[in-house]
Write a protein that holds these residues in place. Structure first.
Motif, mmCIF file in Angstrom:
data_model
loop_
_atom_site.group_PDB
_atom_site.id
_atom_site.type_symbol
_atom_site.label_atom_id
_atom_site.label_comp_id
_atom_site.label_asym_id
_atom_site.label_seq_id
_atom_site.Cartn_x
_atom_site.Cartn_y
_atom_site.Cartn_z
ATOM 1 N N SER A 66 0.848 -1.194 0.000
ATOM 2 C CA SER A 66 0.000 0.000 0.000
ATOM 3 C C SER A 66 0.882 1.241 0.000
ATOM 4 C CB SER A 66 -0.923 -0.020 1.216
ATOM 5 O OG SER A 66 -0.187 -0.351 2.370
ATOM 6 N N SER A 77 -7.021 6.671 12.037
ATOM 7 C CA SER A 77 -6.776 5.384 12.692
ATOM 8 C C SER A 77 -7.981 4.477 12.574
ATOM 9 C CB SER A 77 -6.440 5.622 14.157
ATOM 10 O OG SER A 77 -7.583 6.151 14.788
ATOM 11 N N GLY A 116 -9.947 -6.039 10.083
ATOM 12 C CA GLY A 116 -8.715 -5.769 10.812
ATOM 13 C C GLY A 116 -7.630 -5.380 9.842
ATOM 14 N N GLU A 117 -6.683 -4.613 10.326
ATOM 15 C CA GLU A 117 -5.599 -4.137 9.468
ATOM 16 C C GLU A 117 -4.804 -5.325 8.923
ATOM 17 O OE1 GLU A 117 -5.153 -0.906 8.612
ATOM 18 O OE2 GLU A 117 -3.588 -1.633 7.249
ATOM 19 N N GLY A 118 -4.612 -5.339 7.630
ATOM 20 C CA GLY A 118 -3.762 -6.350 7.028
ATOM 21 C C GLY A 118 -4.386 -7.729 6.919
ATOM 22 N N GLU A 157 -13.209 0.629 10.897
ATOM 23 C CA GLU A 157 -12.937 -0.481 11.813
ATOM 24 C C GLU A 157 -14.213 -1.066 12.416
ATOM 25 O OE1 GLU A 157 -10.495 0.747 15.052
ATOM 26 O OE2 GLU A 157 -11.901 2.287 15.729
ATOM 27 N N LYS A 201 1.882 4.082 1.432
ATOM 28 C CA LYS A 201 1.735 4.791 2.700
ATOM 29 C C LYS A 201 2.551 6.096 2.784
ATOM 30 C CE LYS A 201 1.583 1.209 5.467
ATOM 31 N NZ LYS A 201 2.172 0.403 6.520
ATOM 32 N N LYS A 250 -9.259 0.762 8.125
ATOM 33 C CA LYS A 250 -8.351 -0.379 8.006
ATOM 34 C C LYS A 250 -8.231 -0.776 6.544
ATOM 35 C CE LYS A 250 -8.490 -0.820 12.520
ATOM 36 N NZ LYS A 250 -7.381 -0.645 13.417
ATOM 37 N N THR A 251 -7.090 -1.300 6.205
ATOM 38 C CA THR A 251 -6.884 -1.810 4.859
ATOM 39 C C THR A 251 -6.685 -3.323 4.944
ATOM 40 O OG1 THR A 251 -5.722 0.245 4.423
ATOM 41 C CG2 THR A 251 -5.552 -1.465 2.757
ATOM 42 N N LEU A 252 -7.358 -4.017 4.061
ATOM 43 C CA LEU A 252 -7.272 -5.478 4.094
ATOM 44 C C LEU A 252 -7.467 -6.018 2.682
ATOM 45 C CD1 LEU A 252 -10.651 -6.906 5.360
ATOM 46 C CD2 LEU A 252 -10.274 -4.454 5.220
ATOM 47 N N SER A 270 -10.598 -1.001 1.607
ATOM 48 C CA SER A 270 -10.491 -0.318 2.894
ATOM 49 C C SER A 270 -11.871 -0.248 3.504
ATOM 50 C CB SER A 270 -9.890 1.075 2.725
ATOM 51 O OG SER A 270 -10.758 1.883 1.966
#
Ligand SMILES: Cc1cc2nc3c(=O)[nH]c(=O)nc-3n(C[C@H](O)[C@H](O)[C@H](O)COP(=O)(O)O)c2cc1C
Ligand code: SF4
Ligand code: SF4
Ligand code: FES
Lengths: 548, 251
Positions: free
Chosen positions: B6, B16, B84-86, B32, B8, B19-21, B29
């Motif tokens: 990604s 915050s 969740g992130e990732g 959350e 960044k 999230k990216t997944l 994205s």
């Protein structure tokens, strides 16, 4: 406001009054012996003491479970280290006569037998030794010392650290590290927090928690108060099934006694810590032992599980952080804090510390309740302590973990009994039920029995468990009756996989375990049933498969 | 994921809360507080569902929306699992398809779903799932239970033979209409929906007759009397709009 000095005074007075009479005659009045009329035995003993003018030297007391339930009613003459078993009310005069003389050989049990000698008691240390209805006796056994001492000498996080260092793991089934759970609830943000003692105990044949509640209820209250202090809760609930009336009665009495002495309630021991305990009755659904279903039930709703996360530690009762621990887990706490975590961690194995209480049932000589260090080989538990299989029959398998567990054959008996080894054998520690089966048991029927239990106890919320357990039960019925072919067996195995992988809660996820473990170790039994089914099918025209 | 890092460094620090997944190898994205199912749908990835309905609290009951998350051997119900992130999500593996097929079969086997004589034929969510997943016949035996039909209400019918216990009626009545007419009784395979304290629907004292339950019901279990098949197509799309408007007003 109660202090350490007060406790030692009560303890002192209690000991003195006990020493004033030379002989304590302890009669077990826990559920199993009580069902064999031990209350009558106690009455007759009291009468005999009176009649023979031995009131000055003999005192008859009702105590909790001594463990050897198979040989009840049990009576112990404390100072003489004599145990009587299978006592009837008519034996009372002879027992009283024998005090200070030769014991009555006819009904005498052997206290040196492995059943007693090889046990190590922490959770059950007071069971069968104190009168559960008198707080003074618990205090005389160092009860509430840990609570009062901790409240004045340790910070909450200090208590959490002690529990973490002890290595204690949850005794409710999953073996989750207790210290870690306490730390999570301690750190969770909430204007209120709760402690729940899970006394739902629904596994068929299990009565470990009931014995502790009936025989030593104050231990649970002390454990809960310590937990409350550690996590920052001021309200506790004991969720106990309504089928345990004696446990409920004794808990209620214990709560009242502890409140009266200032060991529960506001400002315990003169500190800022307040803690109250209330009882909530469960209607006896197995699934209500699952923590989220239990919480729903305490809240007054239908007892069905909900998806986790959030875990109760974060969002539990009414959305507040909630600590849920099993009875046996909490029963370990006072002793851990009294003797120190290092003392506790020395018992058991590297990953499974401490002791475990087991309820021995089925084809075993000494049915009853035992407590042994973790890691004792299954063989020692079954053959040494349990006295082996009765009637000269051969051992076939032992079932551990109840409907969520599995069957372990002869070849697994030398494995140490701890969380990891039992999992390796395809079973689980569970809450401590241990059912022994001899050569006459059909393993297909054992699997069918547990599946029927899961089918009846499924809450019905999620599809795989609700319908899958019913379908698996039907397939097991067909196999057992010799009506099934290889197709049904394959379907059964597929359904095991689906239900295990997709069910919402632990009940469904573990419902296939008894089938999977019996298939693993006793596949031959399934196959011979299938062979019979195939032969029958070959004789007739097979039933046509339906279309949707 | 490793093939598409990604971007960044140059972008401003992301909030915050986002999230990216990856879902089926596609980078997406999501906030959350959104579920994997929400995130998938927003990106045109379809995951089969039955109990879930936009506008109602998810319960995770049907288990059709289960997905795999890399790094875990457990499966997750995507309607109740937050992003969740990732995270690396797989929604359509062979294993998942296989399980979903069996779950739909289990539902057909549980009660008496005779599509040819049902007023929901052609617009039933259970039937659609069977077609989508290729359920052409059952490998599990039919249970053929004897179940009642409650036609006591003047406008509606409740046919237990066609109920899949998704609890949508229970939730819409409690959460949106606020009448709490519906509930469940019994457990396991004997679970049933009930009105009031297990009284006939027609004598319910709490039912307002709004008909929301009928329109969220995915099958022909709850229907309106006197409607033809074509007329009885359910209209559940009112829900998200209704809940959204209420939320806005309360602010
Ligand atoms: C179907 C089901 C039934 C359960 N029954 C009980 C029970 O009767 N007693 C108990 O302590 N835990 C039971 N549990 C485990 C609880 O959910 C929970 O994990 C436990 O009370 C936590 O306490 P512990 O950490 O002290 O073991 C059950 C779990 C499931 C899935
Ligand atoms: S797995 Fe069984 S008991 Fe658990 S939620 Fe699903 S139906 Fe209920
Ligand atoms: S009646 Fe309809 S909406 Fe209600 S639970 Fe049954 S299938 Fe779902
Ligand atoms: S849609 Fe997720 S469990 Fe039913």
């Amino acid at each position: 406001m109660i202090s350490i000095e007060d406790l030692s005074q009560i303890s002192q007075a209690e000991r003195e009054s006990r020493e004033a009479v030379a002989h304590q005659i302890n009669v077990c009045v826990a559920a199993s012996c009580l069902s064999l009329q031990s209350d009558k035995v106690k009455e007759e003993l009291e009468k005999a003491v009176e009649a023979k003018g031995k009131k000055d030297c003999c005192k008859v007391r009702g105590v909790g479970c001594m463990g050897l339930c198979a040989a009840g009613p049990l009576v112990a003459v404390e100072n003489e280290k004599v145990l009587y078993q299978g006592v009837t009310p008519e034996d009372a005069p002879a027992i009283v006569d024998a005090i200070g003389a030769e014991p009555v050989a006819r009904i005498q049990g052997d206290l040196e037998a492995p059943f007693f000698a090889r046990q190590q008691k922490i959770v059950l240390e007071n069971c069968g030794r104190i009168d559960p209805e008198r707080i003074e006796e618990y205090i005389a056994a160092d009860g509430y010392l840990a609570l009062v001492d901790t409240l004045t000498a340790m910070t909450p996080i200090g208590v959490v650290q002690q529990v973490t260092r002890s290595g204690l793991r949850g005794r409710g089934g999953a073996g989750y590290p207790t210290g870690l759970k306490w730390a999570t609830v301690n750190k969770s943000q909430g204007t209120r927090k709760f402690v729940i003692c899970n006394a739902d105990e629904g596994d068929p044949g299990a009565f470990m928690d009931r014995a502790v509640l009936e025989s030593d209820p104050h231990r649970i209250l002390e454990g809960m108060a310590l937990a409350g202090y550690a996590v920052g809760a001021s309200q506790g609930f004991v969720y106990v099934r309504a089928e345990y009336p004696l446990a409920i009665k004794r808990l209620k009495l214990a709560i009242k006694q502890a409140e009266k002495m200032g060991l529960l309630g506001a400002n315990i021991g003169g500190t800022t810590f307040s803690f109250n305990v209330d009882i909530r009755l469960g209607a006896g659904a197995f699934v209500c032992g699952e923590e989220t279903a239990l919480i729903a039930s305490v809240e007054g709703g239908r007892g069905t599980p909900r998806p986790r996360p959030p875990y109760p530690a974060e969002s539990g009762l009414w959305g507040y952080p909630t600590l849920i621990n099993n009875v046996e887990t909490l029963a370990n706490i006072p002793t851990i804090l009294r003797n120190g975590p290092e003392w506790f961690a020395k018992i058991g194995t590297a990953k499974s510390r401490g002791t475990k209480v087991f309820a021995l049932a089925g084809a075993i000589t000494n049915t009853g309740l035992i407590e042994v260090p973790m890691g004792m080989p299954l063989r020692d538990i079954i053959f040494d302590i349990g006295g082996g299989v009765p009637d000269g029959k051969a051992f076939k398998a032992v079932q551990t973990g109840g409907p969520s567990g599995g069957c372990i054959p002869e070849s697994g008996l030398d494995m140490p009994c701890d969380y990891e080894s039992l999992a390796k054998l395809g079973s689980i520690m569970g809450s401590g039920g241990m059912i022994v089966m001899d050569e006459t048991s059909s393993m297909v029927d054992v699997a069918k029995f547990f599946m029927e239990f899961c089918m009846d106890e499924s809450c019905g919320k999620c599809v795989p468990c609700r319908v899958g357990t019913a379908q698996m039960h039907e397939l097991l019925r067909q196999i057992s009756a010799g009506e099934a072919t290889a197709r049904e067996l394959a379907l059964l195995e597929h359904l095991c996989d689906v239900v295990k992988s997709t069910s919402l809660c632990g009940l469904g996820q573990s419902a296939p375990n008894p089938v999977l473990s019996t298939l693993h170790y006793f596949r031959g039994e399934y196959e011979s049933k299938i062979a019979a089914g195939e032969a029958a099918a070959a004789g007739h025209t097979p039933p046509a498969g339906g279309a949707a | 994921m490793s093939s598409r890092p990604s971007a960044k460094p140059t972008a401003p620090a992301p909030s915050s809360k986002v999230k990216t997944l990856t879902i089926d190898d596609r980078l997406v994205s999501a906030r959350e507080d959104e579920s994997i199912l929400d995130a998938a749908r927003q990106n045109g990835i379809q995951i089969p569902t039955l109990c879930n309905l936009d506008g109602l609290t998810p319960v995770g009951a049907c288990r059709l929306c289960m997905v795999e998350v890399k790094g875990s051997s457990k499966l997750f119900a995507s309607c109740v699992t937050m992003v969740g992130e990732g995270m690396e999500v797989v929604t359509d593996s062979e294993r998942l398809q296989n399980y979903r097929k069996t779950i739909v079969e289990l539902l057909f086997s549980e009660r008496n779903h005779i599509c040819a004589v049902c007023v929901s034929n052609g617009h039933c969510e259970l039937q659609n799932l069977a077609q989508l997943l290729g359920v052409t016949h059952l490998t599990v035996p039919y249970r053929n239970p004897k179940l009642p039909v409650d036609a006591s209400h003047e406008r509606f019918v409740n046919d237990h033979n066609r109920c899949v216990l998704c609890q949508r009626c229970v939730r819409v009545c409690g959460e949106v209409e606020g009448a709490h007419t519906w509930d469940l009784r019994g457990r396991g395979i004997d679970t049933r929906v009930i009105t009031d304290l297990n009284q006939p629907w027609g004598s319910s004292e709490t039912c307002t007759g709004c008909g929301k339950c009928v329109h969220v019901c995915p099958t022909g279990a709850l229907t309106e009397k006197g409607k033809s098949i074509r007329e009885m197509a359910k209209q559940s799309r009112f829900l998200p709009y209704l809940t959204m408007m209420r939320e806005d007003r309360s602010e």
